[in-house]
Scaffold this active site. Structure first.
Site, PDB file in Angstrom:
ATOM      1  N   ARG A  40      51.373  91.702  24.365  1.00  0.00           N
ATOM      2  CA  ARG A  40      51.397  92.850  25.282  1.00  0.00           C
ATOM      3  C   ARG A  40      51.380  94.184  24.529  1.00  0.00           C
ATOM      4  O   ARG A  40      50.793  95.151  25.010  1.00  0.00           O
ATOM      5  CB  ARG A  40      52.621  92.773  26.184  1.00  0.00           C
ATOM      6  CG  ARG A  40      52.437  91.705  27.230  1.00  0.00           C
ATOM      7  CD  ARG A  40      53.643  91.569  28.097  1.00  0.00           C
ATOM      8  NE  ARG A  40      53.350  90.709  29.228  1.00  0.00           N
ATOM      9  CZ  ARG A  40      54.273  90.215  30.030  1.00  0.00           C
ATOM     10  NH1 ARG A  40      55.539  90.506  29.830  1.00  0.00           N
ATOM     11  NH2 ARG A  40      53.920  89.453  31.035  1.00  0.00           N
ATOM     12  N   LYS A 201      54.472  74.688  40.878  1.00  0.00           N
ATOM     13  CA  LYS A 201      54.811  74.962  42.278  1.00  0.00           C
ATOM     14  C   LYS A 201      53.621  75.238  43.177  1.00  0.00           C
ATOM     15  O   LYS A 201      52.846  76.155  42.939  1.00  0.00           O
ATOM     16  CB  LYS A 201      55.750  76.165  42.338  1.00  0.00           C
ATOM     17  CG  LYS A 201      57.129  75.844  41.816  1.00  0.00           C
ATOM     18  CD  LYS A 201      58.079  76.989  42.114  1.00  0.00           C
ATOM     19  CE  LYS A 201      59.014  77.222  40.955  1.00  0.00           C
ATOM     20  NZ  LYS A 201      58.734  78.410  40.174  1.00  0.00           N
ATOM     21  N   GLY A 355      50.304  84.063  31.973  1.00  0.00           N
ATOM     22  CA  GLY A 355      51.378  83.071  32.039  1.00  0.00           C
ATOM     23  C   GLY A 355      51.244  81.931  31.043  1.00  0.00           C
ATOM     24  O   GLY A 355      50.809  82.112  29.906  1.00  0.00           O
ATOM     25  N   GLY A 378      52.431  87.375  36.913  1.00  0.00           N
ATOM     26  CA  GLY A 378      52.528  87.634  38.352  1.00  0.00           C
ATOM     27  C   GLY A 378      51.400  88.529  38.840  1.00  0.00           C
ATOM     28  O   GLY A 378      50.834  88.312  39.917  1.00  0.00           O
TER      29      GLY A 378
HETATM   30  P1  AMP Z   1      54.358  77.419  36.964  1.00  0.00           P
HETATM   31  O1  AMP Z   1      55.602  78.157  36.544  1.00  0.00           O
HETATM   32  O2  AMP Z   1      54.320  77.036  38.396  1.00  0.00           O
HETATM   33  O3  AMP Z   1      53.083  78.100  36.480  1.00  0.00           O
HETATM   34  O4  AMP Z   1      54.391  76.066  36.174  1.00  0.00           O
HETATM   35  C1  AMP Z   1      54.424  75.962  34.774  1.00  0.00           C
HETATM   36  C2  AMP Z   1      55.244  74.772  34.447  1.00  0.00           C
HETATM   37  O5  AMP Z   1      54.734  73.665  35.136  1.00  0.00           O
HETATM   38  C3  AMP Z   1      55.243  74.399  32.984  1.00  0.00           C
HETATM   39  O6  AMP Z   1      56.500  74.647  32.443  1.00  0.00           O
HETATM   40  C4  AMP Z   1      54.921  72.910  32.996  1.00  0.00           C
HETATM   41  O7  AMP Z   1      55.772  72.153  32.168  1.00  0.00           O
HETATM   42  C5  AMP Z   1      55.166  72.527  34.439  1.00  0.00           C
HETATM   43  N1  AMP Z   1      54.419  71.328  34.845  1.00  0.00           N
HETATM   44  C6  AMP Z   1      53.098  71.125  34.748  1.00  0.00           C
HETATM   45  N2  AMP Z   1      52.802  69.866  35.162  1.00  0.00           N
HETATM   46  C7  AMP Z   1      53.954  69.283  35.524  1.00  0.00           C
HETATM   47  C8  AMP Z   1      54.286  68.000  36.004  1.00  0.00           C
HETATM   48  N3  AMP Z   1      53.361  67.073  36.169  1.00  0.00           N
HETATM   49  N4  AMP Z   1      55.574  67.730  36.266  1.00  0.00           N
HETATM   50  C9  AMP Z   1      56.508  68.677  36.066  1.00  0.00           C
HETATM   51  N5  AMP Z   1      56.260  69.911  35.607  1.00  0.00           N
HETATM   52  C10 AMP Z   1      54.992  70.205  35.327  1.00  0.00           C
END
Ligand code: AMP
Length: 398
Positions: A40, A201, A355, A378
Site C-alpha cells: 500500500r 463467506k 484481499g 473491501g
Molecule cells: P474471505 O475472507 O471470505 O475472502 O475468505 C478467505 C478465507 O477463506 C481464507 O482464509 C481461506 O482459508 C478460507 N477458505 C477458503 N476455502 C475454504 C474452505 N474450503 N473451507 C474453509 N475455509 C476456506
C-alpha cells in the site's frame, strides 16, 4: 458511478499545499513495528513523487487500524513513516498530534517539495464520524485535496469524503489506475469476461454475484462458499463449510445464471480432510460421494483443469477470493493453479480484486504478469458489486 475523474495531471499543483489521503494501513507487527507487506505504501509512491517533483507541498494523511478515537501507541504511523522515508530518500517529519498545534505549525511551515505526515487520523473520533467541523479544519491546512487511498474509498470519513466539500478534489495516480482497470474491466470488458469468486463467506459475495451475473460470460465459484452452491444443486459436501441461510439464494443465482446464459462453474472434485490443520491427510473426493466426516479444503485436479481452460479462453479475468484454505500449503494447489493460469494469459486483461487472492499472487512471485492487482479489499468488492464508492464519487469529474 462516473470513473472518469480529474487527476493531479489535469490541474496545476505547483506551489500549492496539498492534502494527500493515502492508505498506509499496512500489516505490521504491533510490538516491533516491522512491516510485513508494504504494497500500500509502495503503490502510492508515484503520486507522492509526482507532487513533490512538481513543486507541491504535501501533507500526507492516513489511518491505521481501528483505534476508535483513542490514542494507541501500537497504531501510530511511525513505522510507516520510517519506511516511507527510506523509499522516498527524503526526511518526512511527522506530527505529534492530529490537527492540534503541532499539526498546524508543521503544515504552516511546509515548503514546496517537502512532505509531512499527520499522525493516525482515527486517533480522533471525528474522522470516522465524518464530522463536518473536523473536515473543515483539515481542509484549512491546504489548497487542494488529492485522494489516493483506494483501500479506504468505500468509507465516507472526514479525510476521504468530508474534506472534499471544502477543497477542490482530484484523484491521485493509484486511484486513477484502479478506476481505469477495475472500472473499465466491468464497464466495457474484452470478452469473454470470466469472474472467479472464492473465499469463505457467501454472504460477503451476494452483491458481487448479483452484479456480475449482469456482466460476466462465465462465473467460477470455488473456495468455502462453493459448498453452499453444491447443496443448492443437491450435491454432497460432508462436513464442509455450509451457509444454510443462503442455500435458497444460491439456488436462485444458479437459475438466474441459466436464464441469462451465464455459464456458472462449480467444483467437480475436491481435496478434503478430517481436521482443519496443515498436516491433516488430504483425500480426493467428489460432490457425488463426499464422506460425511471430511471437510472440503481445496478444489481437486479435474476442477483445476476445467477452471484453467475457462481462464485460457478469456479476454478478461477478474478474481476475488482463494479456492481453498491456501494458508496451509497442502491445500493451496487450487489457489496457486488459478494464479498460474491467469499469469500465463499474456493477451488477456487479468485483474485481482485485493484481499487474500492478492496476497496469494504476491506470494507466488508472478504479480508482475498480472494486468492489475487491486490494493483495496473491501473497496474492490464494493466496486465489483457496482456500488458507489463515496471516496471516489466526491472527486471532480473530467
Ligand atoms: P474471505 O475472507 O471470505 O475472502 O475468505 C478467505 C478465507 O477463506 C481464507 O482464509 C481461506 O482459508 C478460507 N477458505 C477458503 N476455502 C475454504 C474452505 N474450503 N473451507 C474453509 N475455509 C476456506
Amino acid at each position: 458511478m462516473n470513473y472518469d475523474k480529474k487527476t493531479i495531471r489535469d490541474i496545476d499543483v505547483s506551489g500549492k499545499k496539498i492534502l494527500l489521503r493515502c492508505d498506509f494501513n499496512v500489516p505490521h507487527d504491533k510490538a516491533t513495528g516491522v512491516i510485513h507487506d508494504d504494497t500500500r505504501i509502495v503503490s502510492t509512491l508515484p503520486t507522492i513523487r509526482y507532487l513533490l517533483e512538481h513543486n507541491a507541498a504535501v501533507i500526507l494523511l492516513s489511518h491505521m487500524g481501528r483505534p476508535h478515537g483513542q490514542w494507541k501507541k501500537e497504531l501510530s504511523l511511525f513505522s510507516a513513516r520510517d519506511h516511507l522515508e527510506k523509499l522516498l530518500g527524503i526526511p518526512v517529519p511527522m506530527t505529534q498530534d492530529v490537527l492540534g498545534p503541532d499539526t498546524k505549525a508543521k503544515c504552516a511551515a511546509l515548503q514546496p517539495g517537502q512532505a509531512v505526515l499527520v499522525e493516525n487520523l482515527r486517533f480522533r473520533i471525528e474522522e470516522e464520524k465524518n464530522d463536518p467541523d473536523f473536515s473543515r479544519e483539515l481542509a484549512s491546512l491546504a489548497d487542494l485535496f488529492v485522494f489516493d487511498a483506494f483501500g479506504a474509498a468505500h468509507r465516507a470519513h472526514a479525510s476521504t469524503e468530508g474534506v472534499s466539500h471544502y477543497l477542490p478534489s482530484v484523484a491521485g495516480l493509484l486511484v486513477e489506475k484502479e478506476l481505469n482497470f477495475m472500472g473499465k474491466a466491468l464497464e466495457n470488458p474484452k470478452r469473454p469476461l470470466v469472474a472467479i469468486l472464492g473465499g469463505s463467506k457467501v454472504s460477503d459475495k451476494i452483491g458481487v454475484i448479483n452484479n456480475l451475473l449482469q456482466k460476466a460470460d462465465t462465473i467460477i465459484i470455488g473456495g468455502g462458499m462453493s459448498y453452499t452452491f453444491q447443496v443448492a444443486r443437491g450435491k454432497q459436501i460432508g462436513a464442509s463449510l455450509l451457509d444454510e441461510e443462503h442455500v435458497g439464494y444460491a439456488k436462485e443465482m444458479m437459475e438466474k445464471a441459466q436464464q441469462l446464459g451465464v455459464k456458472l462453474l462449480l467444483p467437480q472434485d475436491n481435496i478434503a480432510t478430517k481436521e482443519f490443520t496443515a498436516d491433516s491427510q488430504p483425500v480426493l473426493v467428489s460432490p457425488d460421494h463426499f464422506p460425511e466426516d471430511l471437510m472440503g479444503m481445496d478444489i481437486g485436479p479435474k476442477t483445476i483443469e476445467e477452471f484453467t481452460a475457462a481462464i485460457q479462453g478469456a479476454g478478461t479475468v477478474i478474481w476475488n477470493g482463494p479456492m481453498g484454505v491456501f494458508e496451509f500449503p497442502a491445500f493451496a494447489k487450487g489457489t496457486n493453479a488459478v494464479a498460474a493460469a491467469m499469469a500465463q494469459q499474456a493477451d488477456a486483461i487479468t485483474i485481482v480484486g485485493g484481499g487474500d487472492s492478492a496476497s496469494a499472487v504476491e506470494k507466488s512471485g508472478q504479480a508482475a504478469k498480472f494486468t492489475h492487482i487491486s490494493t483495496g479489499g473491501g473497496a474492490s468488492l464494493e466496486f465489483l458489486e457496482g456500488l458507489v464508492l463515496p471516496g471516489i464519487a466526491c472527486l471532480a469529474d473530467k
